[in-house]
Design an enzyme around this catalytic site. Structure first.
Site, PDB file in Angstrom:
ATOM      1  CG  HIS A 101      -1.788  -0.996   1.547  1.00  0.00           C
ATOM      2  ND1 HIS A 101      -1.478  -2.083   2.306  1.00  0.00           N
ATOM      3  CD2 HIS A 101      -3.082  -1.148   1.193  1.00  0.00           C
ATOM      4  CE1 HIS A 101      -2.540  -2.876   2.405  1.00  0.00           C
ATOM      5  NE2 HIS A 101      -3.524  -2.338   1.739  1.00  0.00           N
ATOM      6  CG  ASP A 104       1.672  -0.862   3.549  1.00  0.00           C
ATOM      7  OD1 ASP A 104       0.899  -0.498   4.430  1.00  0.00           O
ATOM      8  OD2 ASP A 104       1.408  -1.699   2.658  1.00  0.00           O
TER       9      ASP A 104
HETATM   10  C1  XLS Z   1      -7.737  -6.525   4.101  1.00  0.00           C
HETATM   11  C2  XLS Z   1      -7.283  -6.751   2.729  1.00  0.00           C
HETATM   12  C3  XLS Z   1      -6.086  -5.925   2.331  1.00  0.00           C
HETATM   13  C4  XLS Z   1      -5.925  -5.914   0.838  1.00  0.00           C
HETATM   14  C5  XLS Z   1      -5.059  -4.834   0.315  1.00  0.00           C
HETATM   15  O1  XLS Z   1      -8.535  -7.260   4.644  1.00  0.00           O
HETATM   16  O2  XLS Z   1      -7.051  -8.121   2.586  1.00  0.00           O
HETATM   17  O3  XLS Z   1      -4.944  -6.385   2.957  1.00  0.00           O
HETATM   18  O4  XLS Z   1      -5.430  -7.137   0.385  1.00  0.00           O
HETATM   19  O5  XLS Z   1      -5.570  -3.586   0.605  1.00  0.00           O
END
Ligand code: XLS
Ligand code: NI
Ligand code: NI
Length: 437
Positions: A101, A104
């Site tokens: 993300h 992150d």
């Molecule tokens: C959260 C999601 C997230 C997505 C990416 O539950 O799995 O991690 O994969 O934003």
């Protein structure tokens, strides 16, 4: 490059009898299955957020993860160190891809342009590490759920100004994904749903979300980004309902707004189970519609109702997943992204390795089992035989549109009561079980 995991060697395949936990017992990257290496079948990815940013806190307690490379600050230097540690991890665990993300990898700035500059700075750091390591970006995404401004949603927010912030973030995140040669870009709408209908205009919210996606598609074509756009279904939590609830809801949404040609789905096991579906159900639904693009590899716990993101260690699960993936002809440009976190008690850096080894070995076994089941043919033949009456004559005429209700009535009258055969469910389960070894 300094060593962030000095006690961990490069993880190598050592065979099923190995008693060294820092080895692969089943993931042999160069082994050939159905004509292709395991590495290219599985296309493993590590999730930056769980690997580097998850401190293992839970709603009742603070973080436990030991992260010597992280000074806890929001500085760019700290962000760079995390990336260094991450690429050392990818090298040692031998995972080819990663996902992130925007927030992150780069701290949010105090203005939109500062946030963009931070992200672009970190993208140049990632670019350098990608070039020297050969590791690649599977997909990027924007975090449109952590900042307090997204409390009422991002694309679905009641505030057009919040929508604009979300759009700005999506644009920068697509830009850096494109720049880093990302294979795709994921839309996961963590808060694109509602807490209560008492204050929600559902029709507007869905239309707004569609507009955000349409603009992203336009932008993608404008800048020439060739990666795949994915939607990641999830039914709820932290909202009480998310509009991308499950595969079926996503397909309906994409069809309603004319976006079906522009999106594939990224399917996560724990989201399937939160929607009261099995992962096989979600994968089969997506594969049947030609939109199974990528997988977030994790699993839930049967006693827990949340997206607990356990590492996928269940061999039945991985075998079922890989059987569907192989039947589809492979995962294509997608991959198996470990959207999974260690338990709070597994807080040592080496646990990052143990956790990924467990997941990779479980998928390697799943792949071998699935290939063996396919080579054996009994399960596929049982399905073929079950539907054999549809393969010619009347069945074909119905399916190609050359049959009428009158003709079917005449047919039903002439044959009398159809003769039925057993579905043999338990017998087939037992055959499946024969391959779990
Ligand atoms: C959260 C999601 C997230 C997505 C990416 O539950 O799995 O991690 O994969 O934003
Ligand atoms: Ni996910
Ligand atoms: Ni999830």
């Amino acid at each position: 490059m300094s060593e962030y995991f000095p006690d961990v060697p490069s993880i190598a395949y050592a065979g099923a009898d190995s008693r060294d936990p820092l080895t692969f017992r089943h993931y042999d990257p160069d082994a050939i299955i159905e004509g292709q290496t395991m590495r290219s079948h599985l296309r493993f990815a590590a999730a930056f957020w769980h690997t580097m940013r998850n401190d293992l806190s839970d709603p009742f307690g603070s973080g436990t993860a030991i992260m010597p490379w992280d000074d806890g600050s929001q500085s760019l230097e700290n962000a760079e160190r995390r990336i260094e540690a991450f690429f050392e991890f990818l090298d040692k665990i031998d995972i080819d891809f990663y996902c992130f993300h925007d927030r992150d990898v780069a701290p949010e700035g105090s203005t939109v342009s500062e946030s963009r500059a931070n992200l672009e700075h970190m993208a140049s750091v990632l670019e350098r590490h990608q070039a020297s390591s050969g590791r690649k970006l599977l997909w990027g995404t924007a975090c449109l759920f952590s900042h307090p401004r997204y409390v009422h949603g991002a694309g679905t927010s009641c505030s057009v100004d919040v929508f604009a912030h979300a759009a700005a973030q999506v644009r920068s995140a697509i830009d850096v994904t494109h720049r880093l040669g990302g294979g795709g870009y994921v839309f996961w709408g963590g808060r694109e749903g509602y807490s209560s209908l008492i204050n929600t205009d559902m029709a507007r919210e869905r239309q707004q979300l569609a507009r955000l996606l349409e603009m992203a598609v336009e932008y993608k074509h404008q800048i020439g980004f060739k990666g795949t756009f994915y939607i990641e279904p999830k039914p709820m939590e932290p909202t009480t309902h998310q509009y991308d609830f499950d595969v079926a809801a996503c397909l309906d949404f994409l069809r309603e707004f004319g976006l079906l040609d522009e999106f594939m789905l990224n399917i996560e096991t724990n989201h399937a189970t939160l929607a009261s579906h099995s992962m096989d159900h979600e994968l089969s639904a997506a594969a049947a519609a030609g939109v199974l693009g990528s997988i977030d590899a994790n699993m839930g716990h049967e006693h827990l109702g949340w997206d607990t993101d356990h590492f996928p260690t269940d061999i039945y699960l991985t075998a079922r997943i890989m059987r569907i993936v192989l039947a589809m002809g492979g995962i294509g440009d997608g991959g198996l992204n470990f959207d999974a976190k260690r338990r709070r008690g597994s807080f040592e850096p080496v646990d990052l390795f143990h956790a990924h080894i467990a997941g990779m070995d479980a998928f390697a076994r799943g792949l071998k089992i699935a290939a063996a089941i396919r080579a054996d043919r009994r399960l596929d033949e049982a399905i073929q035989a079950r539907y054999a009456s549809w393969d010619d004559g009347l069945g074909q005429d119905i399916m190609n549109g050359s049959c009428t209700l009158e003709r079917l009535e005449a047919h039903a009258a002439s044959i009398g009561e159809p003769s039925m055969t057993s579905g043999r469910e338990e017998m087939l389960d037992a055959i499946f079980n024969d391959f779990i070894r």
